[in-house]
Write a protein that holds these residues in place. Structure first.
Motif, PDB file in Angstrom:
ATOM      1  N   VAL A   1       0.871  -1.243   0.163  1.00  0.00           N
ATOM      2  CA  VAL A   1      -0.073   0.067  -0.126  1.00  0.00           C
ATOM      3  C   VAL A   1       0.942   1.436   0.022  1.00  0.00           C
ATOM      4  N   PHE A   2       1.823   1.273   0.684  1.00  0.00           N
ATOM      5  CA  PHE A   2       2.889   2.430   1.026  1.00  0.00           C
ATOM      6  C   PHE A   2       3.409   2.725  -0.608  1.00  0.00           C
ATOM      7  N   LEU A   3       4.007   1.672  -0.951  1.00  0.00           N
ATOM      8  CA  LEU A   3       4.783   1.885  -2.363  1.00  0.00           C
ATOM      9  C   LEU A   3       3.566   2.216  -3.384  1.00  0.00           C
ATOM     10  N   MET A   4       2.433   1.825  -3.350  1.00  0.00           N
ATOM     11  CA  MET A   4       1.419   2.084  -4.249  1.00  0.00           C
ATOM     12  C   MET A   4       1.215   3.585  -4.060  1.00  0.00           C
ATOM     13  N   GLY A   5       1.171   4.263  -2.837  1.00  0.00           N
ATOM     14  CA  GLY A   5       0.948   5.582  -2.582  1.00  0.00           C
ATOM     15  C   GLY A   5       1.753   6.564  -3.524  1.00  0.00           C
ATOM     16  N   CYS A   6       3.091   6.077  -3.070  1.00  0.00           N
ATOM     17  CA  CYS A   6       4.211   6.611  -3.993  1.00  0.00           C
ATOM     18  C   CYS A   6       4.149   6.640  -5.320  1.00  0.00           C
ATOM     19  N   ALA A   7       3.749   5.393  -5.928  1.00  0.00           N
ATOM     20  CA  ALA A   7       3.688   5.409  -7.269  1.00  0.00           C
ATOM     21  C   ALA A   7       2.653   6.231  -7.801  1.00  0.00           C
TER      22      ALA A   7
ATOM     23  N   GLY B   1       1.684  11.180 -11.138  1.00  0.00           N
ATOM     24  CA  GLY B   1       1.052  12.616 -11.487  1.00  0.00           C
ATOM     25  C   GLY B   1       2.040  13.554 -12.207  1.00  0.00           C
ATOM     26  N   GLY B   2       3.442  13.187 -11.971  1.00  0.00           N
ATOM     27  CA  GLY B   2       4.630  13.973 -12.665  1.00  0.00           C
ATOM     28  C   GLY B   2       5.184  14.790 -11.618  1.00  0.00           C
ATOM     29  N   VAL B   3       6.070  15.680 -12.115  1.00  0.00           N
ATOM     30  CA  VAL B   3       6.878  16.606 -11.334  1.00  0.00           C
ATOM     31  C   VAL B   3       5.900  17.807 -10.618  1.00  0.00           C
ATOM     32  N   LYS B   4       5.100  18.381 -11.497  1.00  0.00           N
ATOM     33  CA  LYS B   4       4.293  19.624 -10.996  1.00  0.00           C
ATOM     34  C   LYS B   4       3.153  18.979 -10.294  1.00  0.00           C
ATOM     35  N   LYS B   5       2.265  18.232 -10.892  1.00  0.00           N
ATOM     36  CA  LYS B   5       0.847  18.001 -10.433  1.00  0.00           C
ATOM     37  C   LYS B   5       1.123  16.983  -9.474  1.00  0.00           C
ATOM     38  N   GLY B   6       2.202  16.068  -9.371  1.00  0.00           N
ATOM     39  CA  GLY B   6       2.583  14.977  -8.578  1.00  0.00           C
ATOM     40  C   GLY B   6       3.277  15.440  -7.242  1.00  0.00           C
ATOM     41  N   ILE B   7       4.604  15.459  -7.641  1.00  0.00           N
ATOM     42  CA  ILE B   7       5.472  15.517  -6.399  1.00  0.00           C
ATOM     43  C   ILE B   7       5.397  17.205  -5.902  1.00  0.00           C
TER      44      ILE B   7
ATOM     45  N   LEU C   1      14.750   5.955 -16.323  1.00  0.00           N
ATOM     46  CA  LEU C   1      14.310   5.264 -17.332  1.00  0.00           C
ATOM     47  C   LEU C   1      13.465   6.121 -18.393  1.00  0.00           C
ATOM     48  N   VAL C   2      12.978   6.946 -18.033  1.00  0.00           N
ATOM     49  CA  VAL C   2      12.197   7.935 -18.914  1.00  0.00           C
ATOM     50  C   VAL C   2      13.200   8.560 -19.883  1.00  0.00           C
ATOM     51  N   GLU C   3      14.231   9.225 -19.249  1.00  0.00           N
ATOM     52  CA  GLU C   3      15.234   9.824 -19.984  1.00  0.00           C
ATOM     53  C   GLU C   3      16.118   9.031 -20.956  1.00  0.00           C
ATOM     54  N   GLU C   4      16.736   7.942 -20.167  1.00  0.00           N
ATOM     55  CA  GLU C   4      17.772   7.140 -20.988  1.00  0.00           C
ATOM     56  C   GLU C   4      17.243   5.978 -21.871  1.00  0.00           C
ATOM     57  N   HIS C   5      16.080   5.441 -21.367  1.00  0.00           N
ATOM     58  CA  HIS C   5      15.459   4.400 -22.208  1.00  0.00           C
ATOM     59  C   HIS C   5      14.120   4.658 -22.835  1.00  0.00           C
ATOM     60  N   ARG C   6      13.852   5.836 -22.953  1.00  0.00           N
ATOM     61  CA  ARG C   6      12.787   6.521 -23.629  1.00  0.00           C
ATOM     62  C   ARG C   6      11.513   5.555 -23.488  1.00  0.00           C
ATOM     63  N   VAL C   7      11.316   5.295 -22.350  1.00  0.00           N
ATOM     64  CA  VAL C   7       9.894   4.480 -21.886  1.00  0.00           C
ATOM     65  C   VAL C   7       8.803   5.706 -21.324  1.00  0.00           C
ATOM     66  N   SER C   8       7.783   5.148 -21.133  1.00  0.00           N
ATOM     67  CA  SER C   8       6.655   6.126 -20.744  1.00  0.00           C
ATOM     68  C   SER C   8       6.935   6.183 -19.403  1.00  0.00           C
ATOM     69  N   ARG C   9       6.535   7.406 -18.605  1.00  0.00           N
ATOM     70  CA  ARG C   9       6.586   7.545 -17.263  1.00  0.00           C
ATOM     71  C   ARG C   9       5.712   6.394 -16.515  1.00  0.00           C
TER      72      ARG C   9
ATOM     73  N   LEU D   1       6.177   1.611 -13.279  1.00  0.00           N
ATOM     74  CA  LEU D   1       5.837   0.158 -12.905  1.00  0.00           C
ATOM     75  C   LEU D   1       6.990  -0.683 -12.741  1.00  0.00           C
ATOM     76  N   ALA D   2       8.128  -0.592 -13.524  1.00  0.00           N
ATOM     77  CA  ALA D   2       9.296  -1.207 -13.219  1.00  0.00           C
ATOM     78  C   ALA D   2       9.966  -0.901 -11.858  1.00  0.00           C
ATOM     79  N   ILE D   3      10.102   0.301 -11.715  1.00  0.00           N
ATOM     80  CA  ILE D   3      10.701   0.687 -10.197  1.00  0.00           C
ATOM     81  C   ILE D   3       9.862   0.072  -9.095  1.00  0.00           C
ATOM     82  N   PHE D   4       8.458   0.052  -9.103  1.00  0.00           N
ATOM     83  CA  PHE D   4       7.791  -0.318  -8.503  1.00  0.00           C
ATOM     84  C   PHE D   4       7.936  -1.963  -8.209  1.00  0.00           C
ATOM     85  N   SER D   5       7.833  -2.626  -9.135  1.00  0.00           N
ATOM     86  CA  SER D   5       8.107  -3.872  -9.322  1.00  0.00           C
ATOM     87  C   SER D   5       9.591  -4.520  -8.504  1.00  0.00           C
ATOM     88  N   PHE D   6      10.433  -3.569  -8.855  1.00  0.00           N
ATOM     89  CA  PHE D   6      11.638  -3.954  -8.259  1.00  0.00           C
ATOM     90  C   PHE D   6      11.697  -3.644  -6.747  1.00  0.00           C
TER      91      PHE D   6
END
Ligand code: PFF
Length: 454
Positions: free
Chosen positions: A151-157, A162-168, A336-344, A349-354
């Motif tokens: 639940v905690f990790l999902m809250g972070c995700a 939401g992104g930098v402005k609308k999320g963080i 991951l977004v900048e270097e591997h050109r994947v969507s946010r 999802l990748a960081i969450f899973s790890f």
């Protein structure tokens, strides 16, 4: 294809987001306990010195790299030192925060469980031993802690999505002021409890005899952990800072808030501990054993006030932990977004899973995986020791050496002084450069070696 990069909207937003990263479990349970153990005000003085002469130069180094390149850790090193090994070292600073995130989220999960407990049936431990065994029963079980970690990790995700402005930015703009108010309320309540005086003097009485090399190393380690240094979070957040902002002011503001919050937390917790006639314990025990016992005692006198204070306290810990965890999460996602050109979304999802899988292993290391040891440590302790004692310090060294010795000094000066337009920063630049080039690296290496032998 270059995606448009987001920025923090204002100077206050930058400071709130960075303070969100800095203010966390480190301030609430680590700082008060350490201050007491290592000589009260004497430790606090050393801690402040470490913050100014060591932590601030590292903070500024990360800020300079991040803001100059507007890239995440890996890309930043690649841009500033193309074709060198620096970018692979940058990768290390992507991995460290994700490891910290994994075990931090387990503790964040415990605070969710205790928040629910304080809202539902409250605390009724008969003795401190009961409170301790209740906590150890919970933390060593399988389903509950893993669910709370999830639940905690999902809250972070959700915030990260939401992104930098609308999320963080939005999250920290709302939660940081509330967090301050809540902690302040508990502090005021706590210092007026009968018998609180001993706790206040525990924090304030300078006992210089306790200032051993271990204490100094601990103060440095605490300054690193508390300001989230050496892991690329400050670098990544700085890459979202607009060119017109003053990074020195953001650094001072963040370090100031972080210290203030640690002191408030210390004066909220220690007087209550002493008022209850207890000795302050270390680590998770302080929050999840000592305090629930105190809340239970208080509820015999006034159940309503006790549950209000308990709820406020566990909300504060959960929120503080969330905003710190979000900053660790963002480092990996930005990479991951900048270097591997994947969507946010995919990066999240990748960081969450790890972090989810490693976090489950950390959580179970209090129970069914307790016998599994790495260098004699449980998985949780191993991840904690590896990151707090080694990887963070190494990362800090890396950033200062890079800015002090490798990076083009014209770029360093330009970022610190906003192209010479900030007069005060231009004046102190030589001193800052000296700290970054010589003082910080030498002190880090000395303490690192001391830690190895201790
Ligand atoms: N500064 C956080 C605290 O005091 O709890 C911990 C932390 C946050 C460490 C972010 C590392 C990090 F990347």
């Amino acid at each position: 294809m270059d995606r448009k990069r987001e920025n923090f909207g204002s100077r206050l937003a930058v400071i709130m987001a960075m303070a969100g990263s800095a203010i966390g479990l480190g301030n609430i349970w680590r700082f008060p306990y350490m201050a007491g153990q290592y000589g009260g005000a004497a430790f606090i003085i050393v801690y402040v010195i470490c913050s100014v002469f060591l932590a601030l130069p590292i903070f500024l180094s990360e800020s300079i790299i991040g803001r100059a390149t507007q890239k995440s850790t890996f890309g930043a090193f690649r841009q500033l030192a193309p074709g060198t090994r620096w970018s692979s070292l940058g990768l290390l600073t992507v991995i460290t925060p994700v490891i910290i995130l994994s075990y931090y989220s387990v503790v964040g999960g415990w605070s969710i469980e205790y928040l629910i407990k304080s809202i539902s049936d409250g605390f009724h431990s008969g003795s401190i031993t009961d409170a301790a065994s209740e906590f150890s029963q919970f933390s060593s079980s399988t389903g509950g802690p893993v669910l709370c970690h999830t639940v905690f990790l999902m809250g972070c995700a959700i915030v990260i999505l939401g992104g930098v402005k609308k999320g963080i930015e939005k999250f920290s703009n709302i939660t940081m002021p509330v967090l301050f108010m809540l902690m302040l309320m508990i502090m005021i309540y706590s210092i007026f409890l009968p018998g609180a005086g001993e706790g206040i003097s525990y924090m304030l009485k300078p006992d210089f005899s306790k200032l051993t090399p271990t204490a100094v190393a601990a103060a440095m380690g605490q300054a690193f952990f508390s300001l989230s240094l050496g892991v690329g979070t400050i670098l990544t957040y700085s890459s979202y800072v607009q060119k017109k902002e003053d990074i020195f002011v953001s650094g001072l503001g963040t370090a100031g808030f972080d210290l203030l919050f640690a002191l408030i937390a210390g004066f909220a917790i220690m007087p209550a501990v002493f008022a209850a006639g207890l000795e302050p314990g270390a680590g998770p025990g302080l929050i999840f054993e000592t305090l629930p016992y105190i809340f239970a005692q208080m509820s015999d006198v006034s159940p309503v006030i006790s549950s209000i204070i308990a709820v406020i306290f566990f909300i504060s810990i959960t929120v503080a932990a969330l905003s710190s965890a979000i900053s660790m999460f963002e480092v990996g996602v930005a990479y991951l977004v900048e270097e591997h050109r994947v969507s946010r979304r995919k990066a999240t999802l990748a960081i969450f899973s790890f972090a989810w899988i490693l976090g489950i292993a950390c959580s179970l290391s209090f129970g069914i995986l307790g016998e599994f040891r790495i260098s004699g440590m449980t998985i949780f302790s191993f991840c904690d020791t590896l990151t707090s004692n080694f990887l963070m310090t190494f990362g800090g060294l890396l950033f200062t050496v890079f800015v002090g010795w490798k990076m083009d000094s014209a770029i360093v000066r330009r970022e610190f002084t906003n192209n010479g337009t900030l007069k005060f920063n231009s004046r102190i630049y030589p001193a800052v450069r000296f700290l970054v080039r010589y003082v910080a690296p030498i002190v880090i290496v000395t303490v690192f070696v001391t830690n190895l032998f201790l």
